[in-house]
Design a protein around this motif. Structure first.
Motif, PDB file in Angstrom:
ATOM      1  N   ASN A  15      -4.217 -54.756   0.834  1.00 37.06           N
ATOM      2  CA  ASN A  15      -3.913 -54.508  -0.582  1.00 37.06           C
ATOM      3  C   ASN A  15      -3.768 -53.020  -0.907  1.00 37.06           C
ATOM      4  O   ASN A  15      -3.631 -52.663  -2.068  1.00 37.06           O
ATOM      5  N   ARG A  16      -3.774 -52.175   0.089  1.00 32.85           N
ATOM      6  CA  ARG A  16      -3.732 -50.732  -0.191  1.00 32.85           C
ATOM      7  C   ARG A  16      -2.425 -50.320  -0.850  1.00 32.85           C
ATOM      8  O   ARG A  16      -2.419 -49.452  -1.734  1.00 32.85           O
ATOM      9  N   ASN A  18      -0.584 -52.226  -2.847  1.00 31.37           N
ATOM     10  CA  ASN A  18      -0.672 -52.722  -4.226  1.00 31.37           C
ATOM     11  C   ASN A  18      -1.584 -51.836  -5.075  1.00 31.37           C
ATOM     12  O   ASN A  18      -1.272 -51.538  -6.233  1.00 31.37           O
ATOM     13  N   ASP A  19      -2.707 -51.425  -4.498  1.00 35.45           N
ATOM     14  CA  ASP A  19      -3.633 -50.562  -5.234  1.00 35.45           C
ATOM     15  C   ASP A  19      -2.991 -49.207  -5.545  1.00 35.45           C
ATOM     16  O   ASP A  19      -3.190 -48.653  -6.640  1.00 35.45           O
ATOM     17  N   ALA A  20      -2.223 -48.664  -4.609  1.00 35.92           N
ATOM     18  CA  ALA A  20      -1.574 -47.380  -4.842  1.00 35.92           C
ATOM     19  C   ALA A  20      -0.556 -47.480  -5.981  1.00 35.92           C
ATOM     20  O   ALA A  20      -0.445 -46.572  -6.812  1.00 35.92           O
ATOM     21  N   GLU A  22      -0.614 -49.794  -8.456  1.00 33.06           N
ATOM     22  CA  GLU A  22      -1.343 -50.136  -9.681  1.00 33.06           C
ATOM     23  C   GLU A  22      -2.018 -48.906 -10.293  1.00 33.06           C
ATOM     24  O   GLU A  22      -2.032 -48.738 -11.521  1.00 33.06           O
ATOM     25  N   HIS A  23      -2.561 -48.031  -9.473  1.00 31.94           N
ATOM     26  CA  HIS A  23      -3.281 -46.866  -9.982  1.00 31.94           C
ATOM     27  C   HIS A  23      -2.416 -45.601 -10.027  1.00 31.94           C
ATOM     28  O   HIS A  23      -2.946 -44.510 -10.211  1.00 31.94           O
ATOM     29  N   ASP A  24      -1.109 -45.797  -9.844  1.00 27.23           N
ATOM     30  CA  ASP A  24      -0.127 -44.710  -9.977  1.00 27.23           C
ATOM     31  C   ASP A  24      -0.449 -43.545  -9.036  1.00 27.23           C
ATOM     32  O   ASP A  24      -0.453 -42.385  -9.423  1.00 27.23           O
ATOM     33  N   ARG A  25      -0.697 -43.885  -7.756  1.00 28.68           N
ATOM     34  CA  ARG A  25      -0.939 -42.869  -6.741  1.00 28.68           C
ATOM     35  C   ARG A  25       0.312 -42.800  -5.854  1.00 28.68           C
ATOM     36  O   ARG A  25       0.391 -43.450  -4.814  1.00 28.68           O
ATOM     37  N   GLU A  28      -0.148 -41.408  -2.113  1.00 30.20           N
ATOM     38  CA  GLU A  28      -0.715 -42.353  -1.151  1.00 30.20           C
ATOM     39  C   GLU A  28       0.309 -43.421  -0.791  1.00 30.20           C
ATOM     40  O   GLU A  28       0.439 -43.807   0.381  1.00 30.20           O
ATOM     41  N   PHE A  29       1.056 -43.902  -1.800  1.00 27.52           N
ATOM     42  CA  PHE A  29       2.078 -44.912  -1.558  1.00 27.52           C
ATOM     43  C   PHE A  29       3.138 -44.377  -0.578  1.00 27.52           C
ATOM     44  O   PHE A  29       3.509 -45.059   0.390  1.00 27.52           O
TER      45      PHE A  29
END
Length: 167
Positions: A15-16, A18-20, A22-25, A28-29
């Protein structure tokens, strides 16, 4: 910095990604995407059928039914019988059922026909000897001979008393 194992496809990230998002990173994406393999053959949708051989892959991709079974061994499985479908629905129903669940061309037992005829005419002990599964006689030998006689006498007395009670 050394990477322990290279990233091949997005399934390894979990899920990394998706998390990137979702949290507007964005950094990292972008880093995660750049670490993935650039070869399209390494993507997860091409890794699903690795254990299948080429015939199984073709059957699956073209959604073909299984091959018709030529010989059905009754000792291993239950035979498919489409005769009821022919009697109920006629030839068209039989052809449809035959296409979905084909029955074997030859149905037989574990042995060839000649051996089956011979074994059918043998006693049970001979059949067991042929299968090489003769029961052990040690269970009978464990009981002392006098105990066997006593047990047989009790059984015969019980049967005799039941016969006299009925008469």
């Amino acid at each position: 910095m050394q990477i322990e194992f290279p990233l091949v496809n997005e399934l390894q990230l979990g899920n990394r990604l998706n998390d990137a998002i979702e949290h507007d990173r964005r950094g990292e994406f972008g880093l995660l995407l750049s670490m993935l393999s650039i070869d399209a053959r390494d993507m997860s949708q091409f890794q699903l059928d690795k254990e299948l051989n080429i015939d199984e892959k073709l059957y699956k991709s073209f959604e073909l039914p299984k091959k018709q079974q030529l010989v059905c061994d009754l000792s291993q499985q239950e035979a498919v019988n489409n005769a009821q479908e022919f009697q109920r629905g006629g030839a068209s129903q039989f052809h449809l059922t035959q296409a979905l669940r084909p029955e074997a061309i030859v149905t037989r037992g574990q042995y060839q026909d000649d051996m089956q005829i011979v074994l059918a005419n043998c006693d049970e002990l001979t059949k067991l000897k042929h299968k090489q599964s003769v029961p052990e006689i040690s269970e009978i030998n464990q009981i002392h001979f006098l105990d066997q006689l006593t047990t047989q006498r009790k059984i015969s007395e019980t049967l005799a008393s039941q016969l006299y009670a009925v008469a």
